[in-house]
Design a protein around this motif. Structure first.
Motif, PDB file in Angstrom:
ATOM      1  N   ASP A 276     -10.270   8.240   5.457  1.00 58.10           N
ATOM      2  CA  ASP A 276     -10.340   7.258   6.543  1.00 58.10           C
ATOM      3  C   ASP A 276     -10.501   5.820   6.067  1.00 58.10           C
ATOM      4  OD1 ASP A 276     -10.075   9.287   8.452  1.00 58.10           O
ATOM      5  OD2 ASP A 276     -12.241   9.603   8.539  1.00 58.10           O
ATOM      6  N   SER A 277     -10.057   5.523   4.843  1.00 60.89           N
ATOM      7  CA  SER A 277     -10.121   4.130   4.382  1.00 60.89           C
ATOM      8  C   SER A 277      -8.870   3.401   4.852  1.00 60.89           C
ATOM      9  CB  SER A 277     -10.262   4.064   2.860  1.00 60.89           C
ATOM     10  OG  SER A 277      -9.190   4.718   2.215  1.00 60.89           O
ATOM     11  N   GLU A 278      -9.050   2.195   5.316  1.00 62.09           N
ATOM     12  CA  GLU A 278      -7.935   1.388   5.821  1.00 62.09           C
ATOM     13  C   GLU A 278      -8.145  -0.048   5.388  1.00 62.09           C
ATOM     14  OE1 GLU A 278      -4.406   0.792   7.220  1.00 62.09           O
ATOM     15  OE2 GLU A 278      -5.242   2.772   7.413  1.00 62.09           O
ATOM     16  N   PRO A 279      -7.379  -0.578   4.480  1.00 62.06           N
ATOM     17  CA  PRO A 279      -6.238   0.067   3.826  1.00 62.06           C
ATOM     18  C   PRO A 279      -6.728   1.154   2.865  1.00 62.06           C
ATOM     19  CG  PRO A 279      -6.668  -2.051   2.795  1.00 62.06           C
ATOM     20  CD  PRO A 279      -7.613  -1.933   3.956  1.00 62.06           C
ATOM     21  N   ASP A 280      -5.773   1.956   2.371  1.00 58.59           N
ATOM     22  CA  ASP A 280      -6.128   3.047   1.464  1.00 58.59           C
ATOM     23  C   ASP A 280      -6.956   2.511   0.303  1.00 58.59           C
ATOM     24  OD1 ASP A 280      -4.706   4.803   3.022  1.00 58.59           O
ATOM     25  OD2 ASP A 280      -2.924   4.784   1.745  1.00 58.59           O
ATOM     26  N   ARG A 281      -8.014   3.252  -0.019  1.00 59.38           N
ATOM     27  CA  ARG A 281      -8.910   2.870  -1.101  1.00 59.38           C
ATOM     28  C   ARG A 281      -9.014   4.042  -2.060  1.00 59.38           C
ATOM     29  NH1 ARG A 281     -14.606   2.911  -1.889  1.00 59.38           N
ATOM     30  NH2 ARG A 281     -15.084   1.327  -3.422  1.00 59.38           N
ATOM     31  N   TYR A 282      -8.954   3.744  -3.350  1.00 58.26           N
ATOM     32  CA  TYR A 282      -8.984   4.767  -4.382  1.00 58.26           C
ATOM     33  C   TYR A 282     -10.183   4.554  -5.290  1.00 58.26           C
ATOM     34  CZ  TYR A 282      -4.174   5.351  -2.872  1.00 58.26           C
ATOM     35  OH  TYR A 282      -3.055   5.551  -2.109  1.00 58.26           O
ATOM     36  N   VAL A 283     -10.854   5.665  -5.629  1.00 65.76           N
ATOM     37  CA  VAL A 283     -11.981   5.629  -6.560  1.00 65.76           C
ATOM     38  C   VAL A 283     -11.789   6.726  -7.593  1.00 65.76           C
ATOM     39  CG1 VAL A 283     -13.615   4.646  -4.897  1.00 65.76           C
ATOM     40  CG2 VAL A 283     -13.412   7.129  -5.102  1.00 65.76           C
ATOM     41  N   GLU A 284     -12.417   6.531  -8.740  1.00 67.37           N
ATOM     42  CA  GLU A 284     -12.362   7.527  -9.789  1.00 67.37           C
ATOM     43  C   GLU A 284     -13.650   8.337  -9.772  1.00 67.37           C
ATOM     44  OE1 GLU A 284      -9.969   5.858 -13.378  1.00 67.37           O
ATOM     45  OE2 GLU A 284     -11.724   6.893 -14.187  1.00 67.37           O
ATOM     46  N   ILE A 285     -13.503   9.659  -9.740  1.00 62.54           N
ATOM     47  CA  ILE A 285     -14.648  10.568  -9.712  1.00 62.54           C
ATOM     48  C   ILE A 285     -14.689  11.318 -11.045  1.00 62.54           C
ATOM     49  CG2 ILE A 285     -15.747  12.499  -8.515  1.00 62.54           C
ATOM     50  CD1 ILE A 285     -15.406  10.028  -6.730  1.00 62.54           C
ATOM     51  N   PRO A 286     -15.734  11.102 -11.851  1.00 61.58           N
ATOM     52  CA  PRO A 286     -15.846  11.859 -13.109  1.00 61.58           C
ATOM     53  C   PRO A 286     -15.984  13.350 -12.835  1.00 61.58           C
ATOM     54  CG  PRO A 286     -17.519  10.116 -12.961  1.00 61.58           C
ATOM     55  CD  PRO A 286     -16.841  10.200 -11.632  1.00 61.58           C
TER      56      PRO A 286
ATOM     57  N   ALA B 111       0.838  -1.203   0.000  1.00 66.88           N
ATOM     58  CA  ALA B 111       0.000   0.000   0.000  1.00 66.88           C
ATOM     59  C   ALA B 111       0.870   1.251   0.000  1.00 66.88           C
ATOM     60  CB  ALA B 111      -0.945  -0.007   1.196  1.00 66.88           C
ATOM     61  N   ASP B 112       1.935   1.244   0.788  1.00 64.49           N
ATOM     62  CA  ASP B 112       2.865   2.383   0.825  1.00 64.49           C
ATOM     63  C   ASP B 112       3.546   2.566  -0.532  1.00 64.49           C
ATOM     64  OD1 ASP B 112       2.242   2.895   3.465  1.00 64.49           O
ATOM     65  OD2 ASP B 112       4.063   1.945   4.271  1.00 64.49           O
ATOM     66  N   ALA B 113       3.937   1.455  -1.154  1.00 61.92           N
ATOM     67  CA  ALA B 113       4.595   1.529  -2.466  1.00 61.92           C
ATOM     68  C   ALA B 113       3.633   2.066  -3.520  1.00 61.92           C
ATOM     69  CB  ALA B 113       5.116   0.153  -2.873  1.00 61.92           C
ATOM     70  N   THR B 114       2.374   1.654  -3.465  1.00 59.02           N
ATOM     71  CA  THR B 114       1.372   2.153  -4.405  1.00 59.02           C
ATOM     72  C   THR B 114       1.175   3.644  -4.228  1.00 59.02           C
ATOM     73  OG1 THR B 114       0.229   0.031  -4.509  1.00 59.02           O
ATOM     74  CG2 THR B 114      -1.058   1.986  -5.109  1.00 59.02           C
ATOM     75  N   GLU B 115       1.046   4.084  -2.976  1.00 57.69           N
ATOM     76  CA  GLU B 115       0.861   5.507  -2.704  1.00 57.69           C
ATOM     77  C   GLU B 115       2.074   6.316  -3.164  1.00 57.69           C
ATOM     78  OE1 GLU B 115      -0.654   8.490   0.827  1.00 57.69           O
ATOM     79  OE2 GLU B 115      -0.323   6.387   1.291  1.00 57.69           O
ATOM     80  N   ASP B 116       3.272   5.808  -2.917  1.00 58.25           N
ATOM     81  CA  ASP B 116       4.487   6.501  -3.352  1.00 58.25           C
ATOM     82  C   ASP B 116       4.526   6.616  -4.878  1.00 58.25           C
ATOM     83  OD1 ASP B 116       5.283   6.739  -0.721  1.00 58.25           O
ATOM     84  OD2 ASP B 116       6.739   5.086  -0.823  1.00 58.25           O
ATOM     85  N   ARG B 117       4.147   5.524  -5.564  1.00 62.00           N
ATOM     86  CA  ARG B 117       4.150   5.527  -7.029  1.00 62.00           C
ATOM     87  C   ARG B 117       3.129   6.535  -7.565  1.00 62.00           C
ATOM     88  NH1 ARG B 117       1.295   1.971 -10.502  1.00 62.00           N
ATOM     89  NH2 ARG B 117       0.818   0.745  -8.664  1.00 62.00           N
ATOM     90  N   LEU B 118       1.938   6.565  -6.973  1.00 59.98           N
ATOM     91  CA  LEU B 118       0.909   7.524  -7.392  1.00 59.98           C
ATOM     92  C   LEU B 118       1.386   8.961  -7.211  1.00 59.98           C
ATOM     93  CD1 LEU B 118      -2.416   6.003  -6.018  1.00 59.98           C
ATOM     94  CD2 LEU B 118      -1.817   6.405  -8.403  1.00 59.98           C
ATOM     95  N   GLU B 119       1.988   9.240  -6.061  1.00 54.78           N
ATOM     96  CA  GLU B 119       2.479  10.592  -5.784  1.00 54.78           C
ATOM     97  C   GLU B 119       3.573  10.992  -6.769  1.00 54.78           C
ATOM     98  OE1 GLU B 119       3.589  10.611  -1.656  1.00 54.78           O
ATOM     99  OE2 GLU B 119       1.504  10.563  -0.991  1.00 54.78           O
ATOM    100  N   GLN B 120       4.464  10.061  -7.087  1.00 58.14           N
ATOM    101  CA  GLN B 120       5.542  10.350  -8.024  1.00 58.14           C
ATOM    102  C   GLN B 120       4.976  10.605  -9.425  1.00 58.14           C
ATOM    103  OE1 GLN B 120       8.317   7.140  -8.809  1.00 58.14           O
ATOM    104  NE2 GLN B 120       9.962   8.603  -9.163  1.00 58.14           N
ATOM    105  N   GLN B 121       4.041   9.758  -9.872  1.00 54.78           N
ATOM    106  CA  GLN B 121       3.434   9.947 -11.184  1.00 54.78           C
ATOM    107  C   GLN B 121       2.669  11.268 -11.246  1.00 54.78           C
ATOM    108  OE1 GLN B 121       1.054   6.393 -11.451  1.00 54.78           O
ATOM    109  NE2 GLN B 121       2.652   5.257 -12.533  1.00 54.78           N
ATOM    110  N   ALA B 122       1.944  11.588 -10.186  1.00 59.35           N
ATOM    111  CA  ALA B 122       1.167  12.829 -10.155  1.00 59.35           C
ATOM    112  C   ALA B 122       2.087  14.042 -10.199  1.00 59.35           C
ATOM    113  CB  ALA B 122       0.278  12.864  -8.913  1.00 59.35           C
ATOM    114  N   ALA B 123       3.183  14.000  -9.464  1.00 55.32           N
ATOM    115  CA  ALA B 123       4.128  15.120  -9.452  1.00 55.32           C
ATOM    116  C   ALA B 123       4.753  15.312 -10.829  1.00 55.32           C
ATOM    117  CB  ALA B 123       5.210  14.890  -8.399  1.00 55.32           C
ATOM    118  N   GLN B 124       5.117  14.218 -11.493  1.00 52.92           N
ATOM    119  CA  GLN B 124       5.700  14.310 -12.831  1.00 52.92           C
ATOM    120  C   GLN B 124       4.688  14.885 -13.824  1.00 52.92           C
ATOM    121  OE1 GLN B 124       6.920  10.249 -13.491  1.00 52.92           O
ATOM    122  NE2 GLN B 124       8.903  10.542 -12.489  1.00 52.92           N
ATOM    123  N   SER B 125       3.453  14.423 -13.734  1.00 47.36           N
ATOM    124  CA  SER B 125       2.407  14.900 -14.628  1.00 47.36           C
ATOM    125  C   SER B 125       2.123  16.383 -14.397  1.00 47.36           C
ATOM    126  CB  SER B 125       1.131  14.072 -14.432  1.00 47.36           C
ATOM    127  OG  SER B 125       0.116  14.507 -15.296  1.00 47.36           O
TER     128      SER B 125
END
Length: 142
Positions: A95-105, A27-41
């Motif tokens: 407050d999702s545990e583990p972290d949960r991600y959803v797509e919002i149009p 979960a930490d690795a996924t969050e780190d990857r998302l943050e890195q991709q978002a920062a690059q974008s």
């Protein structure tokens, strides 16, 4: 109980607290990857307006809030189609545990003033229950 026993128990408790499960590490690795991709974008997008009158960086700094102002989650990523147009926001559900991600149009989202002077939040008519009913987002490369 002797002092050495207390010291051993204290060290054992500390060692256990420092250990993470494999799921937590992933979960930490996924969050780190998302943050890195978002920062690059966001860096690549620069100061160009991405959606809702905000730059990608401003969207990434925003919280998703309900109509009553309660926080529903954090915008983690801006989703784009093949042409580069923003289609949705990837949100980490509050407050999702583990972290949960959803797509919002983007449809139906509005911008409101956030907590800081220059902060903006993204407001939805959805509730926490509505978000909970959404499927988990696919996490992959941008």
């Amino acid at each position: 109980m002797t002092r050495s026993s207390i010291a051993i128990l204290a060290l054992s408790a500390f060692a256990l607290a420092a250990c993470e499960s494999e799921a937590e590490r992933q979960a930490d690795a996924t969050e780190d990857r998302l943050e890195q991709q978002a920062a690059q974008s966001a860096t690549a997008a620069g100061d160009e307006i991405a959606a809702l009158g905000l730059t990608e960086r401003q969207l990434l700094d925003a919280d998703l809030v309900a109509a009553d102002g309660s926080e529903l989650g954090d915008v983690e990523q801006v989703r784009r189609d093949a042409s580069g147009a923003v289609t949705a926001l990837l949100v980490e559900v509050e407050d999702s545990e583990p972290d949960r991600y959803v797509e919002i149009p983007l449809t139906g989202l509005t911008v409101t003033q956030g907590g800081g002077l220059s902060d903006a939040d993204v407001q939805t008519s959805m509730t926490a229950q509505d978000l909970a009913a959404l499927p988990d987002a696919t996490i992959g490369p941008i």
